[in-house]
Design a protein around this motif. Structure first.
Motif, PDB file in Angstrom:
ATOM      1  N   ASP A 190       0.802  -1.230   0.000  1.00 44.22           N
ATOM      2  CA  ASP A 190       0.000   0.000   0.000  1.00 44.22           C
ATOM      3  C   ASP A 190       0.830   1.274   0.000  1.00 44.22           C
ATOM      4  N   MET A 191       2.115   1.126   0.048  1.00 46.37           N
ATOM      5  CA  MET A 191       2.983   2.311   0.116  1.00 46.37           C
ATOM      6  C   MET A 191       2.775   3.226  -1.093  1.00 46.37           C
ATOM      7  N   LYS A 192       2.557   4.489  -0.823  1.00 48.67           N
ATOM      8  CA  LYS A 192       2.388   5.456  -1.911  1.00 48.67           C
ATOM      9  C   LYS A 192       3.731   5.673  -2.612  1.00 48.67           C
ATOM     10  N   LYS A 193       3.654   6.095  -3.876  1.00 50.00           N
ATOM     11  CA  LYS A 193       4.894   6.299  -4.636  1.00 50.00           C
ATOM     12  C   LYS A 193       5.792   7.333  -3.946  1.00 50.00           C
ATOM     13  N   LYS A 194       5.171   8.349  -3.379  1.00 48.78           N
ATOM     14  CA  LYS A 194       5.944   9.402  -2.694  1.00 48.78           C
ATOM     15  C   LYS A 194       6.731   8.800  -1.509  1.00 48.78           C
ATOM     16  N   GLU A 195       6.057   7.920  -0.762  1.00 46.75           N
ATOM     17  CA  GLU A 195       6.720   7.284   0.386  1.00 46.75           C
ATOM     18  C   GLU A 195       7.820   6.336  -0.092  1.00 46.75           C
ATOM     19  N   ALA A 196       7.535   5.639  -1.165  1.00 43.35           N
ATOM     20  CA  ALA A 196       8.534   4.715  -1.722  1.00 43.35           C
ATOM     21  C   ALA A 196       9.783   5.491  -2.121  1.00 43.35           C
ATOM     22  N   LEU A 197       9.561   6.615  -2.762  1.00 37.73           N
ATOM     23  CA  LEU A 197      10.687   7.451  -3.193  1.00 37.73           C
ATOM     24  C   LEU A 197      11.492   7.928  -1.986  1.00 37.73           C
ATOM     25  N   ALA A 198      10.791   8.392  -0.952  1.00 39.26           N
ATOM     26  CA  ALA A 198      11.484   8.883   0.245  1.00 39.26           C
ATOM     27  C   ALA A 198      12.316   7.763   0.879  1.00 39.26           C
ATOM     28  N   ALA A 199      11.771   6.551   0.934  1.00 41.38           N
ATOM     29  CA  ALA A 199      12.497   5.428   1.533  1.00 41.38           C
ATOM     30  C   ALA A 199      13.745   5.094   0.715  1.00 41.38           C
ATOM     31  N   ILE A 200      13.617   5.148  -0.591  1.00 44.44           N
ATOM     32  CA  ILE A 200      14.780   4.850  -1.449  1.00 44.44           C
ATOM     33  C   ILE A 200      15.859   5.924  -1.281  1.00 44.44           C
ATOM     34  N   LEU A 201      15.435   7.180  -1.231  1.00 44.37           N
ATOM     35  CA  LEU A 201      16.416   8.267  -1.073  1.00 44.37           C
ATOM     36  C   LEU A 201      17.135   8.165   0.274  1.00 44.37           C
ATOM     37  N   ALA A 202      16.389   7.780   1.300  1.00 46.72           N
ATOM     38  CA  ALA A 202      17.014   7.623   2.628  1.00 46.72           C
ATOM     39  C   ALA A 202      18.053   6.497   2.571  1.00 46.72           C
ATOM     40  N   PHE A 203      17.684   5.387   1.930  1.00 47.71           N
ATOM     41  CA  PHE A 203      18.648   4.284   1.784  1.00 47.71           C
ATOM     42  C   PHE A 203      19.887   4.752   1.007  1.00 47.71           C
ATOM     43  N   LEU A 204      19.670   5.458  -0.093  1.00 43.89           N
ATOM     44  CA  LEU A 204      20.812   5.867  -0.934  1.00 43.89           C
ATOM     45  C   LEU A 204      21.756   6.797  -0.176  1.00 43.89           C
ATOM     46  N   ASN A 205      21.183   7.650   0.657  1.00 43.03           N
ATOM     47  CA  ASN A 205      22.026   8.527   1.484  1.00 43.03           C
ATOM     48  C   ASN A 205      22.950   7.708   2.373  1.00 43.03           C
ATOM     49  N   CYS A 206      22.369   6.716   3.046  1.00 44.70           N
ATOM     50  CA  CYS A 206      23.168   5.850   3.937  1.00 44.70           C
ATOM     51  C   CYS A 206      24.179   5.057   3.126  1.00 44.70           C
ATOM     52  N   TRP A 207      23.706   4.496   2.034  1.00 45.96           N
ATOM     53  CA  TRP A 207      24.560   3.634   1.218  1.00 45.96           C
ATOM     54  C   TRP A 207      25.770   4.417   0.716  1.00 45.96           C
ATOM     55  N   GLN A 208      25.496   5.636   0.290  1.00 47.58           N
ATOM     56  CA  GLN A 208      26.591   6.453  -0.247  1.00 47.58           C
ATOM     57  C   GLN A 208      27.618   6.775   0.842  1.00 47.58           C
ATOM     58  N   GLN A 209      27.115   7.075   2.027  1.00 47.15           N
ATOM     59  CA  GLN A 209      28.047   7.393   3.116  1.00 47.15           C
ATOM     60  C   GLN A 209      28.931   6.195   3.438  1.00 47.15           C
ATOM     61  N   GLU A 210      28.314   5.012   3.425  1.00 44.06           N
ATOM     62  CA  GLU A 210      29.095   3.808   3.742  1.00 44.06           C
ATOM     63  C   GLU A 210      30.080   3.443   2.644  1.00 44.06           C
ATOM     64  N   HIS A 211      29.669   3.605   1.386  1.00 40.89           N
ATOM     65  CA  HIS A 211      30.474   3.071   0.296  1.00 40.89           C
ATOM     66  C   HIS A 211      31.346   4.085  -0.412  1.00 40.89           C
ATOM     67  N   LEU A 212      30.772   5.197  -0.840  1.00 39.28           N
ATOM     68  CA  LEU A 212      31.552   6.099  -1.685  1.00 39.28           C
ATOM     69  C   LEU A 212      32.550   6.916  -0.883  1.00 39.28           C
ATOM     70  N   HIS A 213      32.130   7.361   0.305  1.00 35.11           N
ATOM     71  CA  HIS A 213      33.038   8.214   1.068  1.00 35.11           C
ATOM     72  C   HIS A 213      34.233   7.433   1.627  1.00 35.11           C
ATOM     73  N   SER A 214      34.103   6.111   1.703  1.00 30.78           N
ATOM     74  CA  SER A 214      35.209   5.322   2.255  1.00 30.78           C
ATOM     75  C   SER A 214      36.232   4.947   1.181  1.00 30.78           C
ATOM     76  N   GLN A 215      35.929   5.313  -0.104  1.00 33.53           N
ATOM     77  CA  GLN A 215      36.862   4.918  -1.167  1.00 33.53           C
ATOM     78  C   GLN A 215      38.067   5.845  -1.251  1.00 33.53           C
TER      79      GLN A 215
END
Ligand code: S3P
Length: 184
Positions: free
Chosen positions: A159-184
């Motif tokens: 039932d997740m709205k597209k807006k909520e889905a987008l927000a969840a993905i962006l939150a994940f990408l923020n974390c993912w980027q901090q863990e992966h790209l900044h450590s390179q």
């Protein structure tokens, strides 16, 4: 400040069954990240100059799967959001490519939810004949473990709205980027 302004140098790949919203969420995600969206089905159609039903009918599914692998190889690594077709995880080669190009995001939804969304769609040869729900249940059984193998993040749709889905993905990408790209 918009959360997505912090996310740079990232090329997310969306996977999931037919109807899970890879193209529509992909469009929103691409806009939020200021990236182009590459829809793999559209890419194949443009290369072949034929629709997906035409390719399936004239050349057969195995030929389509080969085109899919060639298309995936062509597009990975580009600065883009990539929306794949539901069957992308079917081949070992494709799974290897996906695993080598994180982050991969699985839009996970139940066969019931998906069947209701796509029933009667004439552009999807796999559900052209027979019971759509049964087909989606079969595909889910076969593919859920494969999506799981490839996914860095799983987003439960339902039932997740597209807006909520987008927000969840962006939150994940923020974390993912901090863990992966900044450590390179
Ligand atoms: C397929 C999904 C379709 C398309 C083709 C086969 C599949 O893409 O690639 O009809 O095997 O699940 P969507 O997932 O974008 O509908």
């Amino acid at each position: 400040m918009h959360a997505s302004n912090d996310i740079q140098q990232i090329s997310p790949i969306l996977i999931g069954l037919m109807g899970s919203g890879k193209s529509s969420i992909g469009r929103r995600l691409a806009k939020a990240l200021d990236l182009q969206l590459i829809d793999l089905d559209d890419y194949i159609v443009a290369q072949a100059g034929r629709t997906i039903p035409e390719i399936f009918e004239q050349d057969g599914e195995p030929a389509f799967r080969q085109m899919e692998t060639v298309a995936l190889r062509d597009v990975v690594g580009k600065q883009a959001v990539i929306a794949t077709g539901g069957g992308i995880v079917g081949s070992e080669e494709n799974r290897r490519i996906l695993n080598a190009h994180p982050p991969v995001i699985w839009l996970k939804a139940s066969p019931e939810f998906l069947a209701a969304r796509i029933d009667g769609d004439t552009n999807r040869p796999l559900i052209a004949a027979g019971d759509t729900l049964k087909k989606m249940q079969e595909l889910a059984t076969l593919r859920y473990p494969l999506y799981q193998q490839c996914a860095d993040f799983t987003l439960p749709r339902g039932d997740m709205k597209k807006k909520e889905a987008l927000a969840a993905i962006l939150a994940f990408l923020n974390c993912w980027q901090q863990e992966h790209l900044h450590s390179q």
